[in-house]
Design an enzyme around this catalytic site. Sequence first.
Site, PDB file in Angstrom:
ATOM      1  CE  LYS A  81       0.335  -3.272 -20.573  1.00 57.11           C
ATOM      2  NZ  LYS A  81       1.930  -3.524 -20.233  1.00 57.11           N
TER       3      LYS A  81
ATOM      4  CB  CYS B  53      -0.961  -0.007   1.380  1.00 54.23           C
ATOM      5  SG  CYS B  53      -1.579  -1.528   1.680  1.00 54.23           S
TER       6      CYS B  53
ATOM      7  CD1 TRP C 262      -3.302  -4.130  -5.271  1.00 53.34           C
ATOM      8  CD2 TRP C 262      -1.924  -5.453  -4.148  1.00 53.34           C
ATOM      9  NE1 TRP C 262      -2.962  -5.210  -6.079  1.00 53.34           N
ATOM     10  CE2 TRP C 262      -1.880  -6.085  -5.387  1.00 53.34           C
ATOM     11  CE3 TRP C 262      -1.055  -5.773  -3.175  1.00 53.34           C
ATOM     12  CZ2 TRP C 262      -1.378  -7.165  -5.645  1.00 53.34           C
ATOM     13  CZ3 TRP C 262      -0.293  -6.983  -3.695  1.00 53.34           C
ATOM     14  CH2 TRP C 262      -0.617  -7.651  -4.911  1.00 53.34           C
TER      15      TRP C 262
ATOM     16  CD  GLU D 263      -0.888  -4.858 -17.321  1.00 54.32           C
ATOM     17  OE1 GLU D 263      -0.564  -4.961 -16.185  1.00 54.32           O
ATOM     18  OE2 GLU D 263      -0.162  -4.500 -18.210  1.00 54.32           O
TER      19      GLU D 263
ATOM     20  CG  ASN E 257       4.026  -0.339   1.915  1.00 53.30           C
ATOM     21  OD1 ASN E 257       5.047   0.101   1.660  1.00 53.30           O
ATOM     22  ND2 ASN E 257       3.432  -1.445   1.357  1.00 53.30           N
ATOM     23  N   GLY E 258       3.394  -3.293   3.774  1.00 53.93           N
ATOM     24  CA  GLY E 258       4.247  -4.438   4.084  1.00 53.93           C
ATOM     25  C   GLY E 258       3.623  -5.704   4.413  1.00 53.93           C
TER      26      GLY E 258
ATOM     27  CE  LYS F 210       2.451   3.098 -13.782  1.00 48.31           C
ATOM     28  NZ  LYS F 210       2.602   2.057 -15.053  1.00 48.31           N
TER      29      LYS F 210
ATOM     30  CG  HIS G 164       5.877 -29.276 -29.022  1.00 46.11           C
ATOM     31  ND1 HIS G 164       6.126 -30.429 -29.459  1.00 46.11           N
ATOM     32  CD2 HIS G 164       6.751 -28.322 -29.681  1.00 46.11           C
ATOM     33  CE1 HIS G 164       7.049 -30.372 -30.401  1.00 46.11           C
ATOM     34  NE2 HIS G 164       7.413 -28.795 -30.600  1.00 46.11           N
TER      35      HIS G 164
ATOM     36  CD  GLU H 271       4.412  -5.215 -22.177  1.00 48.74           C
ATOM     37  OE1 GLU H 271       4.880  -6.106 -21.423  1.00 48.74           O
ATOM     38  OE2 GLU H 271       3.780  -4.241 -21.585  1.00 48.74           O
TER      39      GLU H 271
ATOM     40  NE  ARG I 109       3.644   2.585  -2.070  1.00 47.42           N
ATOM     41  CZ  ARG I 109       4.810   2.524  -2.179  1.00 47.42           C
ATOM     42  NH1 ARG I 109       5.547   3.380  -3.012  1.00 47.42           N
ATOM     43  NH2 ARG I 109       5.606   1.767  -1.481  1.00 47.42           N
TER      44      ARG I 109
HETATM   45  C1  G6P Z   1       2.888  -4.138 -11.271  1.00 50.71           C
HETATM   46  C2  G6P Z   1       2.300  -3.105 -12.505  1.00 50.71           C
HETATM   47  C3  G6P Z   1       3.009  -3.766 -13.785  1.00 50.71           C
HETATM   48  C4  G6P Z   1       4.509  -3.807 -14.006  1.00 50.71           C
HETATM   49  C5  G6P Z   1       5.025  -4.344 -12.748  1.00 50.71           C
HETATM   50  C6  G6P Z   1       6.592  -3.939 -12.643  1.00 50.71           C
HETATM   51  O1  G6P Z   1       2.632  -5.345 -11.328  1.00 50.71           O
HETATM   52  O2  G6P Z   1       0.951  -3.797 -12.415  1.00 50.71           O
HETATM   53  O3  G6P Z   1       2.235  -3.054 -14.827  1.00 50.71           O
HETATM   54  O4  G6P Z   1       4.860  -3.926 -15.137  1.00 50.71           O
HETATM   55  O5  G6P Z   1       4.470  -4.040 -11.553  1.00 50.71           O
HETATM   56  O6  G6P Z   1       6.635  -2.640 -12.181  1.00 50.71           O
HETATM   57  P1  G6P Z   1       7.908  -1.491 -12.171  1.00 50.71           P
HETATM   58  O7  G6P Z   1       7.565  -0.440 -11.558  1.00 50.71           O
HETATM   59  O8  G6P Z   1       9.171  -2.450 -11.438  1.00 50.71           O
HETATM   60  O9  G6P Z   1       8.275  -1.513 -13.617  1.00 50.71           O
END
Ligand code: G6P
Length: 591
Positions: free
Chosen positions: A474, A2, A72, A477, A98-99, A586, A493, A470, A26
Amino acid sequence: MCGIFGMIGEHATGITLQALKYLEYRGYDSAGIAIKGHNGINIYKSVGRLHNLEKNLPNGLDSSIAIGHTRWATHGAVSTDNAHPFFSPDKCFAVVHNGIIENYQTLKKQFCSRGAVFTSQTDSETVAHLLQNNYSDSVFGTVLATANSLVGSFAIAITTAYDNNLYAIKNKSPLVVGVSDNGIYLCSDIRCVSHWASKVAVTPDKTVVVVGRNGAHFYDFNGNPIMVEFFTPERAEEMEQVDGDFMLKEIYEIPSKIRLAKAGYFRDGGLKIDAERIKKLSRIYLIGCGTAYNSGLQVASVARKYLDLDILPVIASEFIYDNYPVDGNTLALFISQSGETADTISAVERVRDKGGYTYAVTNTSSSSLRFKCDGFVNIYAGGEFAVASTKAYNCQLVTLLLIILDIARIRQTVSENEYIEIVNGIDKLPVAIDQILANSYEIARIAESVKDSSAVFYIGRTTDYPTACEGSLKLKEISYIHSEAYPAGELKHGTLALMEKGVTVVAIHTCDELSDKMSSSVNEVVARGASVISVGPGELADTSIILPDVHKALYGIVSVVPLQLLAYYVAKRLGRDVDKPRNLAKSVTVE
Ligand code: G6P
């Protein structure tokens, strides 16, 4: 995990709420605030985004002491009961955390056996019980005793009815202390606190902080004072308002940010690692999570052509607990947009302990990761606010490629001509990407047919496989459609069993020499009823997204853009919250 914030000073309530807005990246499962007034401490909390909390707050709540939290969920469902802050049963302490408190179950059992009642399923509420239980006549002694009872990672802010100080306990989770003429602040992140603080200090592990009107004082867990250095933070850019979604805005910024990434790399002096060290290297790790990991995967697949040493992309959380070899000839590039991801930060320690060289590749020059590493390079993507990372990925690719090319140059494994060709080739990318963006309506149209897919598989070979990863990340998520990425040759396979009508396959094919092989893979899935969208310089399927011509080594920076757009438009058509998808954050600050 968080974001936490605490403040003593003028307009503490308003500033704490504003800080929670900056910290929402966060986590946004719930938000809460504890305000200390003349009648004691009052707690307000709401499930969901911060505006739900703001809506429910009574007027006239200004105060000079407040702590706040944005959550979170890790322990306990998303609910008001599990939202922070937590009171101690006697309401003399309120805490935000947080933690993860790893020994919370043992502690909780002890309290419950003595009749204590918990109001949440969180690990964090245990801290409030500990404080009440440990209280004698000194709050400082109480906080110290509590700090020594905790195992795990924690940044905890505490307000108490007993005095007008704020207290904090810190181990492993980030905690920054800021000061200004108007107040003193406790915060999970430098960028956030830099909006108010003129000086900041990064709190070391195993520290208790006492914040009073006259300043902040730091102590180790035995109560001995410690010196912590304050410095002037770089001021974070304001979070501007956008008409639509941050994600789309950030995709449209990719061309300009690529220019900034390249210019910034050279302006800051390039690689900045001693040439002798580079010559002796025997392996390079590219370590990150999520999109950052995918950028390592992508660059590693290109770099294998230009480097004569082992180059290994590794997921940070795997690197920490597996036995990847590290020695004095190891370089580890830690890739993280935020520089705050706990898994990535923890992985640094393993490399350092074994004598390897650690290098942060991040989007902020004042992140925890940067301070942990021996070296640092900024990717200059600018503030990225959508949870799904887009422009940071493209900038990570540019920066990492420049790093790899510099290493190859020092080791003389790339010719001068090829080096110049690739570096100059970066200048052509913005125009190429602008062409794709100009046709985004076409991708929006394709999204219409993808949105009802039962599953979407992304396939590619060699340098296109990371792009598939990637693109798939995207889509899943932000749209919540089940999606996977596979090296195209691997499909037969096992995964081919899933191909049927209703499944979409996105085939990325930028490698000329592999286009026949990709064509076979496409035929195999079409024969089983799947619909195919091809992405490459030519047409490989009925639905094709054609890419402009760029240098082979740079294709990954371009080919991902239609996939970012596709994910965006599919999610929009499904009515998803594209900027803040469910269950995600994020930056994930717990392991
Ligand atoms: C979270 C986000 C992802 C991101 C990952 C790594 O899981 O939802 O979108 O790629 O963290 O984040 P960073 O800030 O370390 O690139």
